[in-house]
Write an enzyme that holds these catalytic residues in place. Structure first.
Site, short mmCIF file in Angstrom:
data_model
loop_
_atom_site.label_atom_id
_atom_site.label_comp_id
_atom_site.label_asym_id
_atom_site.label_seq_id
_atom_site.Cartn_x
_atom_site.Cartn_y
_atom_site.Cartn_z
CB THR A 5 37.06 39.41 37.93
OG1 THR A 5 37.36 40.81 37.90
CG2 THR A 5 35.73 39.19 38.64
CB CYS A 6 38.33 34.40 36.38
SG CYS A 6 37.56 35.24 34.97
#
Length: 159
Positions: free
Chosen positions: A48-49
């Site tokens: 996600t980062c």
């Protein structure tokens, strides 16, 4: 205790990833006299980062600056070499990478998480904040597994 809106950031040593290698900086000095959009991720290069969080700030950097942000800072409990590599791979010159290698900053602001179940150990939570002259004026902490309130888009709505 978790930091709150109106609190001054604690004075912790962070490490700035630069072209010339790691550079130690004092958070008290670094955030002094400017408006900073700060976002924290559990780890550079994590799904996600890398797919959403950092790219959102890269994409919205000019809009954030138009709304009065002097600098955009990403932090994670990673070393400066990892943060520098992440910037090279997915970031831009608009994002400053501040490594919190030992998690001291995450702990001092009360925003740690236990990623041991994923082999990550103690990490910083996913959050964003607006810091003006060292004081938190907006704070957006994600629920575990979520990604919405710490996004660049959400922050733009707060400025």
């Amino acid at each position: 205790m978790t930091i709150s809106v109106g609190d001054k950031l604690p004075d912790i040593t962070l490490v700035k990833a630069t072209e010339n290698g790691p550079e130690q900086v004092s958070s008290a000095d670094y955030f002094k006299g400017k408006k900073v959009a700060l976002f924290s991720v559990p780890g550079a290069f994590t799904p996600t980062c890398s797919a959403r969080h950092l790219p959102g700030y890269v994409e919205k950097a000019e809009e954030l600056k138009t709304k009065g942000v002097d600098e955009i800072v990403a932090t994670a409990v990673n070393d400066a070499f990892v943060m520098g590599a992440w910037k090279s791979a997915a970031g831009s010159d608009d994002i400053t990478m501040l490594a919190d290698g030992n998690g001291d900053f995450a702990e001092a602001v009360g925003l740690t998480m236990d990623g041991s179940g994923f082999g990550m150990g103690k990490r910083g939570q996913r959050y964003s904040m607006v810091v003006e002259d060292g004081v938190v004026t907006q704070l957006n902490v994600e629920a575990p597994g979520d990604f919405s309130v710490s996004s660049a888009e959400h922050m733009l709505g707060q400025l």
